[in-house]
Design a protein around this motif. Structure first.
Motif, PDB file in Angstrom:
ATOM      1  N   TYR A 136      31.705 114.857  73.008  1.00  0.00           N
ATOM      2  CA  TYR A 136      31.386 114.526  71.613  1.00  0.00           C
ATOM      3  C   TYR A 136      32.656 114.256  70.818  1.00  0.00           C
ATOM      4  O   TYR A 136      33.591 115.060  70.819  1.00  0.00           O
ATOM      5  N   HIS A 137      32.667 113.133  70.138  1.00  0.00           N
ATOM      6  CA  HIS A 137      33.788 112.758  69.285  1.00  0.00           C
ATOM      7  C   HIS A 137      33.231 112.337  67.932  1.00  0.00           C
ATOM      8  O   HIS A 137      32.533 111.327  67.831  1.00  0.00           O
ATOM      9  N   GLY A 138      33.521 113.118  66.906  1.00  0.00           N
ATOM     10  CA  GLY A 138      33.070 112.790  65.570  1.00  0.00           C
ATOM     11  C   GLY A 138      34.116 111.999  64.812  1.00  0.00           C
ATOM     12  O   GLY A 138      34.875 111.227  65.395  1.00  0.00           O
ATOM     13  N   ASP A 139      34.178 112.216  63.496  1.00  0.00           N
ATOM     14  CA  ASP A 139      35.195 111.555  62.697  1.00  0.00           C
ATOM     15  C   ASP A 139      36.016 112.601  61.949  1.00  0.00           C
ATOM     16  O   ASP A 139      35.908 113.795  62.219  1.00  0.00           O
ATOM     17  N   GLU A 159      25.359 117.240  77.260  1.00  0.00           N
ATOM     18  CA  GLU A 159      26.105 116.025  77.568  1.00  0.00           C
ATOM     19  C   GLU A 159      25.459 114.791  76.950  1.00  0.00           C
ATOM     20  O   GLU A 159      26.125 113.934  76.369  1.00  0.00           O
ATOM     21  N   GLY A 160      24.127 114.698  77.081  1.00  0.00           N
ATOM     22  CA  GLY A 160      23.428 113.530  76.549  1.00  0.00           C
ATOM     23  C   GLY A 160      23.523 113.450  75.040  1.00  0.00           C
ATOM     24  O   GLY A 160      23.783 112.376  74.474  1.00  0.00           O
ATOM     25  N   MET A 161      23.314 114.574  74.343  1.00  0.00           N
ATOM     26  CA  MET A 161      23.407 114.563  72.882  1.00  0.00           C
ATOM     27  C   MET A 161      24.826 114.265  72.434  1.00  0.00           C
ATOM     28  O   MET A 161      25.036 113.538  71.456  1.00  0.00           O
ATOM     29  N   ALA A 162      25.813 114.822  73.154  1.00  0.00           N
ATOM     30  CA  ALA A 162      27.206 114.563  72.796  1.00  0.00           C
ATOM     31  C   ALA A 162      27.523 113.079  72.897  1.00  0.00           C
ATOM     32  O   ALA A 162      28.157 112.492  72.001  1.00  0.00           O
ATOM     33  N   ARG A 163      27.076 112.444  73.980  1.00  0.00           N
ATOM     34  CA  ARG A 163      27.363 111.026  74.166  1.00  0.00           C
ATOM     35  C   ARG A 163      26.606 110.179  73.146  1.00  0.00           C
ATOM     36  O   ARG A 163      27.156 109.223  72.580  1.00  0.00           O
ATOM     37  N   TRP A 164      25.320 110.502  72.926  1.00  0.00           N
ATOM     38  CA  TRP A 164      24.533 109.708  71.991  1.00  0.00           C
ATOM     39  C   TRP A 164      25.084 109.809  70.575  1.00  0.00           C
ATOM     40  O   TRP A 164      25.253 108.801  69.873  1.00  0.00           O
ATOM     41  N   CYS A 165      25.378 111.013  70.094  1.00  0.00           N
ATOM     42  CA  CYS A 165      25.845 111.169  68.721  1.00  0.00           C
ATOM     43  C   CYS A 165      27.229 110.563  68.534  1.00  0.00           C
ATOM     44  O   CYS A 165      27.557 110.103  67.436  1.00  0.00           O
ATOM     45  N   THR A 166      28.035 110.525  69.583  1.00  0.00           N
ATOM     46  CA  THR A 166      29.318 109.840  69.492  1.00  0.00           C
ATOM     47  C   THR A 166      29.106 108.346  69.296  1.00  0.00           C
ATOM     48  O   THR A 166      29.754 107.707  68.460  1.00  0.00           O
ATOM     49  N   VAL A 167      28.179 107.767  70.040  1.00  0.00           N
ATOM     50  CA  VAL A 167      27.899 106.339  69.953  1.00  0.00           C
ATOM     51  C   VAL A 167      27.223 105.982  68.627  1.00  0.00           C
ATOM     52  O   VAL A 167      27.568 104.991  67.973  1.00  0.00           O
ATOM     53  N   SER A 168      26.250 106.791  68.225  1.00  0.00           N
ATOM     54  CA  SER A 168      25.434 106.444  67.058  1.00  0.00           C
ATOM     55  C   SER A 168      26.107 106.767  65.730  1.00  0.00           C
ATOM     56  O   SER A 168      25.743 106.202  64.694  1.00  0.00           O
ATOM     57  N   GLY A 169      27.077 107.690  65.744  1.00  0.00           N
ATOM     58  CA  GLY A 169      27.699 108.103  64.493  1.00  0.00           C
ATOM     59  C   GLY A 169      26.899 109.134  63.740  1.00  0.00           C
ATOM     60  O   GLY A 169      27.262 109.529  62.621  1.00  0.00           O
ATOM     61  N   ASN A 170      25.808 109.632  64.344  1.00  0.00           N
ATOM     62  CA  ASN A 170      25.022 110.693  63.732  1.00  0.00           C
ATOM     63  C   ASN A 170      25.579 112.051  64.141  1.00  0.00           C
ATOM     64  O   ASN A 170      26.468 112.148  64.994  1.00  0.00           O
ATOM     65  N   LEU A 171      25.050 113.115  63.556  1.00  0.00           N
ATOM     66  CA  LEU A 171      25.527 114.460  63.829  1.00  0.00           C
ATOM     67  C   LEU A 171      24.626 115.162  64.839  1.00  0.00           C
ATOM     68  O   LEU A 171      23.401 114.994  64.791  1.00  0.00           O
TER      69      LEU A 171
END
Length: 436
Positions: free
Chosen positions: A377-380, A353-365
């Motif tokens: 997690y929401h990517g592009d 959950e934490g990695m999913a939220r962080w990577c969604t915010v940061s734009g990293n993978l």
């Protein structure tokens, strides 16, 4: 070098230094007040982040995420986190942190650039137990990251974000992403006839060798360091592969497929203004740039107008690219502090959950494969392709101290070739002469 230092985009509100000092002072006074009333002061530990991922991040969403993670943790744990921020010069920041770790005075938890972490591993705590308690397995990370995290045999760092380098292509100018060097030249010549060129970082910088030179060299079978730490391009096939990689880069410029000013482009992000100004047909860049450009392009839809492919190889086979990223490490000596501080990292940045939220915010993978399936997690538009590149093409820079000297020497070699001040063979010879 680090792209994170260059990716500090303006436009977001974050906690300023004065406000941080005010909060810290308020926390200290609260602790003193607790002593006066018989309540014990909260236990504390230091949390060191790089600027772009700290409570001082100039990107509003990142700053707010870090603030929220710390606030949630403090509310539920009863511990107080002392946020610290590195200098923006990441090389300098990591050198300072390594010295602190060797002297047993590093912050209790700290961000460490992934390819440098093996130098820190001997000073960091074994994270096997907290990972097991959180249900996080080393096998969940993509395989190329295992040596980063577990160079001593036990996991001693938590990689919490990554990225890949790819070839971005404009659909109306390029029929399909070119796979080989010849295809890149052919497509680039056609686009250049319409005033649209190929861009990449070609100045003296880590971004330049990471995005362009290493993939061109690796895809020919070259290795940067031999088993005994020597340059893999000192002679033989390795040398020829490096000369040929530089010669192809030079050819892109001399045939005006790429402008000579690539010699002044230090970071991948420096390409963005040209993309927005409609001067680019293709560019080699980082996965994080797509979300930036989606916001920057005002008269179009970047995700609709562009596509991606692997960085072209000489033969069109054996593609490679560089993956970067950051890790968290624990340097706490007190077992209780170590346990509590790692929980902050797992909850906020590493577990699903934490990695999913962080990577969604940061734009990293996410560097952990299961996180791509997490609903948070929401990517592009390109995320599935990035994930494929991570699985098929991505590799890390050599995890040895000798790499730094090789990189610095080849940065000079690359910039001398892109500026047309040196021929490829002479540039390689000059680089080898610098490497002790």
């Amino acid at each position: 070098m680090n792209r994170e230092a260059d990716r500090m985009t303006a436009g977001g509100s974050a906690l300023g230094r004065r406000k941080l000092f005010t909060l810290a002072a308020a926390g200290a006074l609260a602790g003193l007040a607790g002593c006066g009333t018989g309540s014990p002061p909260p236990r504390t530990f230091r949390w060191l982040a790089i600027p772009t991922e700290s409570v001082q991040s100039p990107t509003k969403a990142r700053a707010e995420y870090a603030q929220r993670v710390l606030a949630d943790y403090e509310r539920t744990s009863g511990w107080q986190v002392i946020p610290q921020v590195t200098v923006t010069d990441i090389d300098q920041a990591m050198a300072k942190l390594l010295l602190q770790a060797s002297q047993h005075r590093a912050p209790e938890v700290a961000a460490v650039d992934s390819y440098l972490f093996p130098r820190f591993a001997r000073y960091a705590n074994d994270l096997s137990k907290p990972m097991a308690e959180a249900g996080v397995r080393l096998g969940d990370w993509f395989p190329q990251f295992h040596p980063v995290m577990a160079s001593t045999g036990q996991p001693r760092s938590l990689m919490f974000e990554t990225d890949v380098r790819v070839l971005f292509c404009r659909k109306d100018l390029v029929d399909r992403p070119p796979a080989s060097w010849d295809e890149l030249l052919h497509a680039g010549r056609k686009a250049a006839a319409h005033g649209k060129q190929v861009l990449f970082a070609g100045a003296r910088s880590e971004d330049s060798v990471d995005a362009v030179l290493w993939p061109f060299y690796w895809s020919q079978g070259g290795q940067l360091l031999t088993a005994d730490g020597r340059p893999g391009f000192a002679h033989g096939k390795g040398r020829q592969a490096m000369v040929d990689a530089l010669a192809f880069i030079r050819k892109l410029i001399t045939e005006e497929v790429a402008p000579q000013r690539v010699a002044t482009i230090q970071s991948n992000d420096d390409i963005n203004p040209d993309v927005v100004a409609d001067r680019v047909s293709m560019f080699i860049g980082g996965s994080w740039q797509a979300s930036q450009l989606q916001e920057l392009v005002t008269n179009g839809d970047f995700a609709k107008d562009w596509t991606i492919g692997p960085i072209p190889s000489r033969s069109g086979q054996g593609h490679t690219c560089m993956a970067g990223g950051w890790t968290w490490a624990s340097f706490a000596k007190d077992p209780e502090v170590a346990r509590e501080s790692i929980r902050l990292l797992l909850d906020g940045y590493v577990a699903d959950e934490g990695m999913a939220r962080w990577c969604t915010v940061s734009g990293n993978l996410p560097p952990r494969s299961p996180v791509y399936r997490n609903s948070a997690y929401h990517g592009d538009a390109f995320t599935e392709l990035y994930r494929e590149h991570l699985a098929r093409y991505a590799r890390m820079r050599p995890l040895r101290k000798e790499y730094q000297q090789v990189s610095q020497a080849m940065q000079i070699a690359l910039s001398s070739v892109t500026s047309l001040s040196a021929e490829p063979e002479a540039a390689v010879d000059a680089a080898l002469a610098q490497i002790v």
